[in-house]
Design an enzyme around this catalytic site. Structure first.
Site, PDB file in Angstrom:
ATOM      1  N   ARG A  93       5.789   3.249  -3.717  1.00 62.26           N
ATOM      2  CA  ARG A  93       4.455   3.816  -3.607  1.00 62.26           C
ATOM      3  C   ARG A  93       3.946   3.926  -2.221  1.00 62.26           C
ATOM      4  NH1 ARG A  93       0.637  -1.000  -6.200  1.00 62.26           N
ATOM      5  NH2 ARG A  93       2.208  -2.568  -5.510  1.00 62.26           N
ATOM      6  N   ASN A 146      -4.469   2.899  -1.196  1.00 61.36           N
ATOM      7  CA  ASN A 146      -4.408   1.467  -1.603  1.00 61.36           C
ATOM      8  C   ASN A 146      -3.429   0.764  -0.616  1.00 61.36           C
ATOM      9  OD1 ASN A 146      -4.687  -0.679  -4.177  1.00 61.36           O
ATOM     10  ND2 ASN A 146      -2.379  -0.566  -3.562  1.00 61.36           N
ATOM     11  N   GLU A 147      -3.875  -0.234  -0.115  1.00 60.42           N
ATOM     12  CA  GLU A 147      -3.289  -1.324   0.599  1.00 60.42           C
ATOM     13  C   GLU A 147      -2.513  -0.354   1.638  1.00 60.42           C
ATOM     14  OE1 GLU A 147      -0.960  -4.082  -1.563  1.00 60.42           O
ATOM     15  OE2 GLU A 147      -2.704  -5.293  -1.770  1.00 60.42           O
ATOM     16  N   CYS A 156       5.865   5.063  10.270  1.00 60.74           N
ATOM     17  CA  CYS A 156       6.766   6.114  10.006  1.00 60.74           C
ATOM     18  C   CYS A 156       7.263   6.762  11.420  1.00 60.74           C
ATOM     19  CB  CYS A 156       6.174   7.170   9.229  1.00 60.74           C
ATOM     20  SG  CYS A 156       7.124   8.760   9.018  1.00 60.74           S
ATOM     21  N   CYS A 160       9.208   9.383  11.873  1.00 56.45           N
ATOM     22  CA  CYS A 160       9.736  10.769  11.818  1.00 56.45           C
ATOM     23  C   CYS A 160       9.318  11.669  13.063  1.00 56.45           C
ATOM     24  CB  CYS A 160       9.076  11.702  10.709  1.00 56.45           C
ATOM     25  SG  CYS A 160       7.403  12.081  10.921  1.00 56.45           S
ATOM     26  N   CYS A 214       5.767  12.034  14.062  1.00 60.68           N
ATOM     27  CA  CYS A 214       4.965  10.707  14.384  1.00 60.68           C
ATOM     28  C   CYS A 214       5.513  10.422  15.841  1.00 60.68           C
ATOM     29  CB  CYS A 214       5.427   9.541  13.593  1.00 60.68           C
ATOM     30  SG  CYS A 214       4.432   9.605  11.948  1.00 60.68           S
ATOM     31  N   GLU A 270      -9.019  -7.411  -5.291  1.00 63.92           N
ATOM     32  CA  GLU A 270      -7.935  -7.745  -6.141  1.00 63.92           C
ATOM     33  C   GLU A 270      -8.139  -9.339  -6.287  1.00 63.92           C
ATOM     34  OE1 GLU A 270      -4.307  -5.728  -5.947  1.00 63.92           O
ATOM     35  OE2 GLU A 270      -5.480  -3.796  -5.381  1.00 63.92           O
ATOM     36  N   TRP A 312       5.122 -11.748  -8.596  1.00 63.58           N
ATOM     37  CA  TRP A 312       6.132 -11.126  -7.401  1.00 63.58           C
ATOM     38  C   TRP A 312       6.191 -12.486  -6.571  1.00 63.58           C
ATOM     39  CZ3 TRP A 312       3.235 -11.690  -2.983  1.00 63.58           C
ATOM     40  CH2 TRP A 312       1.687 -11.740  -3.047  1.00 63.58           C
ATOM     41  N   GLU A 350       5.120  -3.847 -12.768  1.00 58.66           N
ATOM     42  CA  GLU A 350       4.082  -4.827 -12.945  1.00 58.66           C
ATOM     43  C   GLU A 350       3.853  -5.472 -14.337  1.00 58.66           C
ATOM     44  OE1 GLU A 350       1.874  -4.961  -8.795  1.00 58.66           O
ATOM     45  OE2 GLU A 350       1.408  -3.233  -9.620  1.00 58.66           O
ATOM     46  N   HIS A 394       2.531  -8.970 -14.735  1.00 59.69           N
ATOM     47  CA  HIS A 394       1.577  -9.345 -13.468  1.00 59.69           C
ATOM     48  C   HIS A 394       0.362  -9.809 -14.450  1.00 59.69           C
ATOM     49  CE1 HIS A 394      -1.544  -9.491 -10.627  1.00 59.69           C
ATOM     50  NE2 HIS A 394      -0.387  -9.389  -9.849  1.00 59.69           N
TER      51      HIS A 394
HETATM   52  C1  GLA Z   1      -1.354  -5.282  -4.606  1.00 54.14           C
HETATM   53  C2  GLA Z   1      -1.768  -3.776  -5.084  1.00 54.14           C
HETATM   54  C3  GLA Z   1      -1.932  -3.684  -6.442  1.00 54.14           C
HETATM   55  C4  GLA Z   1      -0.747  -4.710  -7.354  1.00 54.14           C
HETATM   56  C5  GLA Z   1      -0.962  -6.060  -6.832  1.00 54.14           C
HETATM   57  C6  GLA Z   1      -0.132  -7.139  -7.550  1.00 54.14           C
HETATM   58  O1  GLA Z   1      -2.575  -6.095  -4.123  1.00 54.14           O
HETATM   59  O2  GLA Z   1      -2.735  -3.442  -4.532  1.00 54.14           O
HETATM   60  O3  GLA Z   1      -1.687  -2.374  -6.824  1.00 54.14           O
HETATM   61  O4  GLA Z   1       0.374  -4.089  -6.951  1.00 54.14           O
HETATM   62  O5  GLA Z   1      -0.707  -6.215  -5.688  1.00 54.14           O
HETATM   63  O6  GLA Z   1      -0.568  -8.427  -7.443  1.00 54.14           O
HETATM   64 ZN    ZN Z   2       5.948  10.290  10.056  1.00 54.03          ZN
END
Ligand code: GLA
Ligand code: ZN
Length: 672
Positions: free
Chosen positions: A113, A151-152, A157, A159, A162, A309, A317, A357, A360
């Site tokens: 992702r 997300n996070e 990169c 390339c 970049c 979260e 994990w 997941e 989880h």
């Molecule tokens: C991260 C992600 C979530 C999920 C959790 C699992 O924080 O943002 O999408 O993968 O970890 O702990």
């Molecule tokens: Zn790049």
């Protein structure tokens, strides 16, 4: 923009698109369970791209309309995400530039992702298009509370695009190639560039050891991401100017300077996955989590933040994924509130049946029922947060600041000296945070760019790299009456990583009143010692040989060839004082030393004489003060209160003594 909602938020990541064929059953059940658990917010759309845009330019928001309507009908607010954290396969196939290239210059295949190139014009365009549509569609929706971008966000990169942007960035910073050569010390090893086009990002198949290149690349990668965040948020800010934007961060993640990222969003939020053990080790886990909360509040100007979260039970994990002992989830949630969070959120609301997941922790686990311990504990958090609603939006007002600076961290990570690759910057800052927490102080974490004027004390361990003007800022802080506590390995290099051609800590000599003549690296079987106020303390890993100029020695080494050389000094400067610690010690000295310094300077803790295992923080709502007494130990502790206080959950009065059960938090407010 300041975010404010009249309640504390309780909820988490909700991915109903995993159950598209069970809308009539599971989606309905979800809403019922959410209400039962006291959930008032769910984060939606985080990984929904392939359902929102199943083919290039073909959008389908009908299912999201239903989700948003369901939320609104159930009094639940939506933290609505942009889907850029993961892409559908068609997008990568049609626009290969959206995929990253590794440092060895190999293009990634589709998969996973968080792996997009933040310089891809195709990616920028596709993200802007879908974000525009999301904002247009939901701008007036009653459920919309906040934007959660991507997300996070993470990593870099390599390339060609970049690389191109990196060179532009270098030109803007250094102006001429001669200046870059001078700043990077390229006269060594024949590394003088003749033009910017010769420069490549760091790589193990190319240049991997020039610290200046490594630091520039890290700085660039943050700036390039910040640029992407502006691109990503442009439609949101334009179409929904009153809806705040957050991005979920990862505490001390080494790849990004979060103090810069924090400037591009309105509310800081972060993902908290402590490795709770259920035994005495939880005390250390709790202290480390406290540090991370304070850091995540710090990166967005100390404003209330969100715990976006956390796991409502085990994660999947860690290497070993133990169950959470009863009470841990409530402790984890209230600890976030105690440190300034306005929310307790989980990943995820309902566990999927498959995918990476599947095992989880989730509020609704794979049994699909609410008849689980996890669900009951989550519902307990829901009731607690309702009772604590008056806390939402309240602020911290700490007098003590602690320096944690990503540039310093990067510089030390890449510095070939002392303990190469293991300078222990984060560990050292954490050890000072822990000492302050155990003494009963609330702590703000700042970096070299932050305003210091609101603090009485700044603790700045291992401030190795000093940015332009930071030395002057510290002088102004101390001469105006502030107290600075700094340590070994401070003030060695300027912001280009060049040494000062003078004894360390060159920009701080006047302030610390010392010269550092030499710095020793000890291995793990070699120790030094010193005595102070009748106690003998151990020196480990780093020991500086210091000559006082104007400083007064407070303690000196007792052994090794530097016996009698001072290792702890104080220097008066203007209205304030600067303490200098020349050696790394165990926690006992940090505790005793900080207690002494605070006492000398008249900076008092929130509560005195905390029993071991208990920490305390405060939040303020106007004149009202809330105190959080947190016991992370496995046995009950009793705290002493100078005045009677109300326990907020029960509204009972606590006189003088207040018992705090094992792994639990008491929330107290002053009597009115
Ligand atoms: C991260 C992600 C979530 C999920 C959790 C699992 O924080 O943002 O999408 O993968 O970890 O702990
Ligand atoms: Zn790049």
């Amino acid at each position: 923009m300041r975010f404010h909602y009249p309640e504390l938020l309780h909820g988490g990541d909700y991915n109903p698109e995993q159950w598209m064929e069970q809308k009539d059953t599971i989606w309905k059940e979800d809403m019922r369970y959410a209400r039962e658990a006291g959930i008032n917010t769910l984060s939606v759309g985080i990984f929904s791209w392939s359902y929102l845009e199943p083919e290039d330019g073909v959008y389908d928001f009908s299912w999201m309309d239903e989700v948003m309507d369901n939320l609104a009908a159930n009094g639940i607010k939506a933290v609505l995400a942009t889907p850029s954290g993961a892409r559908p396969p068609w997008l990568a196939k049609k626009y290969p530039s959206v995929l990253r290239m590794t440092e060895n210059r190999l293009p990634n295949l589709y998969g996973g992702r968080h792996n997009a190139c933040y310089s891809s014009p195709d990616y920028e365009r596709k993200v802007q298009e879908i974000n525009t549509r999301l904002a247009e569609r939901y701008k007036d929706h009653p459920a919309l509370l906040m934007w959660h971008v991507s997300n996070e966000y993470n990593n870099d990169c390599h390339c060609p695009r970049c690389q191109e942007r990196f060179r532009e960035w270098l030109k803007a910073r250094y102006g001429t190639i001669e200046n870059l050569n001078r700043c990077w010390w390229n006269g060594f090893w024949s590394h003088r560039f003749t033009c910017f086009e010769e420069i490549e990002s760091p790589s193990s198949i190319g240049e991997s050891v020039n610290p200046a290149l490594l630091l520039s690349w890290r700085r660039f990668s943050t700036d390039n991401l910040v640029r992407f965040i502006h691109t990503e948020t442009e439609p949101l800010r334009r179409i929904t100017p009153d809806v705040p934007v957050t991005a979920n961060l990862m505490h001390t993640f080494p790849g990004l300077d979060y103090f810069k990222v924090g400037q591009a969003i309105d509310v800081s939020s972060w993902d908290n996955y402590p490795a709770w053990t259920g035994d005495a080790r939880d005390l250390a886990v709790s202290l480390e989590t406290a540090f991370k909360h304070d850091l995540m509040r710090g990166v967005c100007d100390q404003k209330p933040f969100l715990m976006m979260e956390s796991s409502p039970s085990a994660v999947n994990w860690h290497t070993i994924n133990p169950l959470r002992k009863p009470g841990t989830i409530l402790y984890q949630g209230l600890q976030a509130i105690a440190h300034g969070s306005d929310s307790v959120q989980y990943f995820q609301f309902r566990a999927g049946r498959g995918g990476s997941e599947q095992y989880h922790g989730a509020v609704i686990d794979r049994t699909g029922t609410a008849n689980t311990r996890t669900f009951r504990e989550v519902a307990e958090v829901g009731s607690a947060l309702k009772k604590l609603r008056a806390i939402s939006g309240s602020e911290t007002r700490n007098e003590v600041a602690l320096l944690y600076d990503w540039n310093v961290r990067w510089a030390l990570d890449d510095a070939w000296m002392l303990h190469r690759g293991n300078q222990k910057y984060e560990e050292t800052v954490l050890s000072f945070h822990t000492a302050l927490s155990k003494l009963g102080y609330g702590v703000d974490i700042v970096d070299e760019t932050c305003d210091l004027s609101r603090y009485r004390v700044l603790v700045a361990p291992m401030a190795y790299m000093m940015r332009e003007g930071f030395g002057e800022k510290l002088k102004a802080f101390v001469s105006g009456g502030g107290t600075l506590v700094t340590t070994y390995v401070s003030g060695w290099v300027n912001e280009e990583l060049l040494t000062y051609m003078d004894a360390d800590p060159s920009p701080l000599q006047e302030l610390t009143g010392v010269h550092v003549d030499e710095c020793d690296a000890l291995d793990d079987v070699t120790f030094g010692h010193f005595s102070w106020k009748g106690h003998r303390y151990r020196v480990k890993e780093v020991a500086e040989l210091v000559t006082p100029l104007t400083a007064t020695p407070l303690a000196s080494y007792t052994d090794r060839f530097y016996a009698c050389k001072p290792c702890f000094t104080v220097n008066d400067f203007g209205e304030g004082s600067c303490y200098y610690l020349g050696a790394r010690t165990d926690a006992d000295f940090l505790h005793d030393m900080l207690k002494y310094v605070m006492n000398e300077e008249g900076v008092w803790p929130l509560l005195d004489d905390l029993p071991d295992g208990v920490t305390v923080t405060a939040r303020y709502q106007g004149e009202k003060r809330f105190l959080f007494a947190m016991n992370a130990a496995m046995d009950e502790k009793t705290i002493e209160l100078p005045d009677a206080m109300h326990e907020v959950m029960t509204d009972k009065l606590c006189y003088e003594h207040c018992a705090v059960p094992p792994l639990s938090i008491r929330v107290l407010r002053d009597e009115e």
